[in-house]
Design an enzyme around this catalytic site. Structure first.
Site, PDB file in Angstrom:
ATOM      1  N   LEU A 122      -7.078  -6.169  -7.536  1.00 29.75           N
ATOM      2  CA  LEU A 122      -8.306  -6.403  -6.629  1.00 29.75           C
ATOM      3  C   LEU A 122      -7.947  -7.674  -5.968  1.00 29.75           C
ATOM      4  O   LEU A 122      -7.659  -8.517  -6.767  1.00 29.75           O
ATOM      5  CB  LEU A 122      -9.687  -6.559  -7.328  1.00 29.75           C
ATOM      6  N   ASP A 123      -8.324  -7.968  -4.783  1.00 27.82           N
ATOM      7  CA  ASP A 123      -8.017  -9.116  -4.092  1.00 27.82           C
ATOM      8  C   ASP A 123      -8.657 -10.282  -4.406  1.00 27.82           C
ATOM      9  O   ASP A 123      -9.677 -10.028  -5.218  1.00 27.82           O
ATOM     10  CB  ASP A 123      -7.788  -9.038  -2.569  1.00 27.82           C
ATOM     11  N   TYR A 124      -8.469 -11.319  -3.943  1.00 29.45           N
ATOM     12  CA  TYR A 124      -9.323 -12.751  -4.570  1.00 29.45           C
ATOM     13  C   TYR A 124     -10.534 -12.500  -4.476  1.00 29.45           C
ATOM     14  O   TYR A 124     -11.398 -13.051  -5.446  1.00 29.45           O
ATOM     15  CB  TYR A 124      -8.540 -13.853  -3.860  1.00 29.45           C
TER      16      TYR A 124
ATOM     17  N   THR B 110     -12.606 -10.101  -4.075  1.00 28.32           N
ATOM     18  CA  THR B 110     -13.320  -8.478  -4.467  1.00 28.32           C
ATOM     19  C   THR B 110     -13.466  -8.855  -5.973  1.00 28.32           C
ATOM     20  O   THR B 110     -12.606  -9.302  -6.863  1.00 28.32           O
ATOM     21  CB  THR B 110     -12.404  -7.262  -4.339  1.00 28.32           C
TER      22      THR B 110
ATOM     23  N   ARG C 121     -10.948  -2.901   2.702  1.00 27.00           N
ATOM     24  CA  ARG C 121     -11.035  -3.897   3.944  1.00 27.00           C
ATOM     25  C   ARG C 121     -10.638  -3.342   5.036  1.00 27.00           C
ATOM     26  O   ARG C 121     -11.102  -3.606   6.196  1.00 27.00           O
ATOM     27  CB  ARG C 121     -10.896  -5.477   3.309  1.00 27.00           C
TER      28      ARG C 121
END
Length: 244
Positions: free
Chosen positions: A101-103, A105, A191
């Site tokens: 999961l990105d930073y 999220t 995204r």
């Protein structure tokens, strides 16, 4: 005797495919000698080293984490930012996130030292659903969301069809809350999908991974998966159905 890449995967070093790459790159030694043959088999009596570190056999462990925003989905970060493994400081096993999961999220992230389990849940061919809730700028019409359901073309290829549902909208604030279900795991995929249709994501959370959810957890908290949940997730990856 087992194939070396399988032993590495079972030890939680990496997925089997990544382990094969490490062998070919000469990063693995067996009994003090570099091995680059993928067909190499080893037994319990053999000493295996990866990048100079002796392989220790670990009990397989499986954790479900409610990842907060502002945390890296990695085991280390060269910029000194907090990582997901920092949130489980008392776990002695070497954990690796199952996907990322990105930073910015938040939401459900699995961590394990079982490389085969991780591979089965993240490879697109297994098609395990991941459910996200996104707050987007603007209020898309139903027909404007249809490209997500058909698949949108991104710079790294066309996405598989997604399931999309409008949950709510707020006209004065010009924003909408949308649920989207995908089974792929391209970098920042959700995204980028919303960017592609002109409704950028302002906030994103993964609510479910397969049948697993965040019930009972607050951001930063975690729990172990039960043996039954691990078994069910394996069956789900292999058959597309939840086991009994």
């Amino acid at each position: 005797m087992e194939r070396l890449q399988k032993v590495l995967a079972h030890a939680g070093v990496a997925s089997r495919r990544k382990a094969e790459e490490m062998i070919l790159e000469g990063k693995v030694m067996v009994n003090g000698k570099v091995v680059k043959e993928l067909g190499t088999k080893v037994s319990d009596s053999d000493t295996v080293e990866v990048a100079g570190v002796k392989l220790e056999k670990e009990q397989k462990v499986y954790y479900l984490l409610y990842k907060p925003r502002g945390v890296i989905s990695a085991v280390s970060d060269d910029k000194g930012r907090k990582t997901v493994t920092d949130l489980l400081p008392n776990v002695k096993e070497r954990l690796y996130p199952v996907g990322r999961l990105d930073y910015e999220t938040s939401g459900l992230l699995l961590l394990t030292n079982d490389g085969d389990f991780s591979y089965a849940l993240t490879h697109p061919k297994y098609k395990v659903d991941k459910t996200y809730v996104a707050r987007v700028k603007g209020i898309p019409l139903k027909e404007q969301l249809r490209p997500l359901e058909r698949g949108v073309v991104l710079e790294d290829g066309k996405t598989a069809p997604a399931k999309v549902k409008m949950l709510s909208s707020e006209r004065k604030a010009d924003k909408a809350i949308i649920e989207i279900v995908i089974h792929e795991g391209k970098n920042r995929q959700v995204r980028r999908m919303f960017d592609a249709i002109g409704f950028p994501v302002q906030k994103l959370k993964r609510e479910r991974f397969g049948f697993l959810n965040l019930h009972g957890l607050n951001a930063g908290e975690w729990r172990e998966l039960t043996n039954h949940e691990v078994k069910q997730m394996r069956v789900l990856a292999e058959t597309g159905k939840i086991g009994k």
